[in-house]
Write an enzyme that holds these catalytic residues in place. Structure first.
Site, PDB file in Angstrom:
ATOM      1  N   ASN A 133      17.160  30.350  45.929  1.00  0.00           N
ATOM      2  CA  ASN A 133      17.978  29.276  46.510  1.00  0.00           C
ATOM      3  C   ASN A 133      18.416  29.720  47.903  1.00  0.00           C
ATOM      4  O   ASN A 133      19.269  30.590  48.034  1.00  0.00           O
ATOM      5  CB  ASN A 133      19.198  29.038  45.608  1.00  0.00           C
ATOM      6  CG  ASN A 133      20.178  28.062  46.234  1.00  0.00           C
ATOM      7  OD1 ASN A 133      19.834  27.330  47.156  1.00  0.00           O
ATOM      8  ND2 ASN A 133      21.407  28.057  45.732  1.00  0.00           N
ATOM      9  N   LYS A 136      20.014  28.038  50.122  1.00  0.00           N
ATOM     10  CA  LYS A 136      21.257  27.404  50.607  1.00  0.00           C
ATOM     11  C   LYS A 136      21.046  26.863  52.030  1.00  0.00           C
ATOM     12  O   LYS A 136      19.985  26.338  52.319  1.00  0.00           O
ATOM     13  CB  LYS A 136      22.422  28.391  50.537  1.00  0.00           C
ATOM     14  CG  LYS A 136      22.468  29.113  49.187  1.00  0.00           C
ATOM     15  CD  LYS A 136      23.719  29.873  48.968  1.00  0.00           C
ATOM     16  CE  LYS A 136      23.622  30.651  47.658  1.00  0.00           C
ATOM     17  NZ  LYS A 136      24.880  31.092  47.172  1.00  0.00           N
ATOM     18  N   HIS A 151      24.638  22.836  41.451  1.00  0.00           N
ATOM     19  CA  HIS A 151      25.019  24.184  41.897  1.00  0.00           C
ATOM     20  C   HIS A 151      26.538  24.254  42.055  1.00  0.00           C
ATOM     21  O   HIS A 151      27.170  23.281  42.473  1.00  0.00           O
ATOM     22  CB  HIS A 151      24.325  24.512  43.222  1.00  0.00           C
ATOM     23  CG  HIS A 151      24.444  25.955  43.577  1.00  0.00           C
ATOM     24  ND1 HIS A 151      25.565  26.459  44.186  1.00  0.00           N
ATOM     25  CD2 HIS A 151      23.609  27.006  43.384  1.00  0.00           C
ATOM     26  CE1 HIS A 151      25.406  27.771  44.358  1.00  0.00           C
ATOM     27  NE2 HIS A 151      24.220  28.128  43.885  1.00  0.00           N
ATOM     28  N   GLU A 162      28.350  25.499  44.233  1.00  0.00           N
ATOM     29  CA  GLU A 162      28.839  25.165  45.584  1.00  0.00           C
ATOM     30  C   GLU A 162      28.933  23.656  45.749  1.00  0.00           C
ATOM     31  O   GLU A 162      29.813  23.146  46.451  1.00  0.00           O
ATOM     32  CB  GLU A 162      27.928  25.819  46.643  1.00  0.00           C
ATOM     33  CG  GLU A 162      28.174  27.317  46.703  1.00  0.00           C
ATOM     34  CD  GLU A 162      27.010  28.144  47.214  1.00  0.00           C
ATOM     35  OE1 GLU A 162      26.043  27.570  47.747  1.00  0.00           O
ATOM     36  OE2 GLU A 162      27.077  29.380  47.055  1.00  0.00           O
ATOM     37  N   GLU A 164      25.134  30.401  35.909  1.00  0.00           N
ATOM     38  CA  GLU A 164      25.605  31.095  37.112  1.00  0.00           C
ATOM     39  C   GLU A 164      27.122  31.195  37.073  1.00  0.00           C
ATOM     40  O   GLU A 164      27.821  30.251  37.481  1.00  0.00           O
ATOM     41  CB  GLU A 164      25.192  30.318  38.361  1.00  0.00           C
ATOM     42  CG  GLU A 164      23.706  30.154  38.516  1.00  0.00           C
ATOM     43  CD  GLU A 164      23.322  29.998  39.987  1.00  0.00           C
ATOM     44  OE1 GLU A 164      22.538  30.815  40.454  1.00  0.00           O
ATOM     45  OE2 GLU A 164      23.833  29.092  40.650  1.00  0.00           O
ATOM     46  N   GLY A 212      27.298  35.211  45.198  1.00  0.00           N
ATOM     47  CA  GLY A 212      27.528  35.662  46.565  1.00  0.00           C
ATOM     48  C   GLY A 212      28.652  36.671  46.697  1.00  0.00           C
ATOM     49  O   GLY A 212      29.129  36.927  47.796  1.00  0.00           O
ATOM     50  N   SER A 219      24.362  37.135  42.209  1.00  0.00           N
ATOM     51  CA  SER A 219      24.171  38.457  42.817  1.00  0.00           C
ATOM     52  C   SER A 219      23.028  39.254  42.186  1.00  0.00           C
ATOM     53  O   SER A 219      23.140  40.474  42.031  1.00  0.00           O
ATOM     54  CB  SER A 219      25.487  39.240  42.795  1.00  0.00           C
ATOM     55  OG  SER A 219      26.472  38.555  43.543  1.00  0.00           O
TER      56      SER A 219
HETATM   57  C1  PEP Z   1      23.005  31.094  43.953  1.00  0.00           C
HETATM   58  O1  PEP Z   1      23.374  30.607  45.004  1.00  0.00           O
HETATM   59  O2  PEP Z   1      22.477  30.375  43.099  1.00  0.00           O
HETATM   60  C2  PEP Z   1      23.200  32.529  43.742  1.00  0.00           C
HETATM   61  C3  PEP Z   1      22.999  33.024  42.564  1.00  0.00           C
HETATM   62  O3  PEP Z   1      23.593  33.268  44.857  1.00  0.00           O
HETATM   63  P1  PEP Z   1      23.674  34.882  44.971  1.00  0.00           P
HETATM   64  O4  PEP Z   1      22.393  35.434  44.343  1.00  0.00           O
HETATM   65  O5  PEP Z   1      23.761  35.156  46.424  1.00  0.00           O
HETATM   66  O6  PEP Z   1      24.864  35.308  44.197  1.00  0.00           O
END
Ligand code: PEP
Length: 235
Positions: free
Chosen positions: A6, A8, A91, A93, A157, A163, A193
Site C-alpha cells: 500500500n 498511500k 483502510h 487512515e 491491521e 506506520g 509495520s
Molecule cells: C498500511 O498502511 O496498510 C500499513 C500496514 O502501513 P505500515 O506497514 O507502514 O505500518
C-alpha cells in the site's frame, strides 16, 4: 500467500514506472501473489509497466456508485477501464481521517466485488480499544458488515501498529486472524509495520495468509525481501 504494497500518498507516475520496472526484474518467488496499490494518478502507469507479469495493480479505495455527481471519488468501472485488478477498502487512515464507517466500507466492498474487482477490506482495533479489552468486539463489528466472496481478502491491521514501528506479536496476529476466519471464510493478511526482519515470524503463523505492507513496500528491495520471506515460511 499474498503480499500487497500500500503506497498511500507516495509515488507519482514517473516514480511508479521506475519502481514497477525494477520490480519486474526483482527476484520474486513464484508461489506468492504480489500486488501493488499506487495512488489513483499512478494506476495506469503501474498497469502498463507491469503488463505481462503476474503482479496485480490495486487501487487504495473506490466508490460504490458506477458514476455520478461524487466529486473526488472513483468508481469500480473507472478502475476496471484502465486495467486495475482490485482495490483496498476501509483502510484505517480512511476510517480515522476521512470519515469512513463500517457502512460505507461495506458499500464500497460490495460494489467493487459485484463489478468484478478483487477486494482487500481492512479491519483493526485502535490502541485504546485493545487496552480496554475490546479487540474482539471491534473486529466482530467491522467484519459483520462484509459478505463472503471468493474475491474478498480481509487485512487485519491493528491501528496502533500502522506506520509506528510497533507490530502485533505473532500470537496477537494469530488470535485476531483466527477470530476473523471464524466469522468469514476468507484469506486474512496481517498489516502493521511489516518489514523484511519481522515478516517471517508473522507470516509463519498458520492463520496468516499474507501481508499488507505500507512503509516497507515503497522500496523495491525491502518489498521483494518480504515477498521472499513469505515464500520461505510455507516451503
Ligand atoms: C498500511 O498502511 O496498510 C500499513 C500496514 O502501513 P505500515 O506497514 O507502514 O505500518
Amino acid at each position: 500467500m499474498l503480499i500487497a504494497g500500500n503506497w498511500k500518498m507516495f509515488k507519482g507516475p514517473r516514480e511508479t514506472g521506475e519502481f514497477c520496472r525494477a520490480l519486474r526484474e526483482a527476484d520474486l518467488p513464484e508461489d506468492v501473489d504480489v500486488v501493488v496499490c499506487p495512488p489513483y494518478v499512478s494506476l495506469a502507469e503501474a498497469v502498463q509497466a507491469l503488463a505481462g507479469t503476474e503482479i496485480g495493480v490495486f487501487a487504495q479505495n473506490c466508490h460504490w456508485e458506477r458514476e455520478g455527481p461524487y466529486t473526488g471519488e472513483i468508481s469500480p468501472a473507472l478502475l476496471l477501464e484502465i486495467g486495475v485488478y482490485g482495490t483496498i477498502v476501509g483502510h484505517s487512515e480512511r476510517r480515522q481521517l476521512f470519515g469512513e464507517t463500517d457502512e460505507t466500507v461495506a458499500l464500497r466492498a460490495r460494489a467493487a466485488l459485484e463489478a468484478g474487482l478483487h477486494v482487500i477490506a481492512c479491519v483493526g482495533e485502535t490502541e485504546a480499544e485493545r487496552e480496554a479489552g475490546r479487540t474482539d468486539e471491534v473486529l466482530r463489528r467491522q467484519v459483520s458488515v462484509l459478505e463472503e466472496d471468493e474475491s474478498l481478502v480481509v487485512a487485519y491491521e491493528p491501528v496502533w501498529a500502522i506506520g509506528t514501528g510497533k507490530t502485533a506479536t505473532a500470537e496477537m496476529a494469530q488470535q485476531a486472524h483466527e477470530l476473523v476466519k471464524s466469522l468469514l471464510d476468507v484469506p486474512v493478511l496481517y498489516g502493521g509495520s511489516v518489514k523484511p526482519e519481522n515478516a517471517a515470524e508473522l507470516l509463519g503463523q498458520p492463520a496468516v495468509d499474507g501481508a499488507l505492507v505500507g512503509g516497507a513496500s515503497l522500496d523495491v528491495e525491502s518489498f521483494a525481501a518480504i515477498c521472499r520471506a513469505s515464500s520461505l515460511v510455507r516451503s
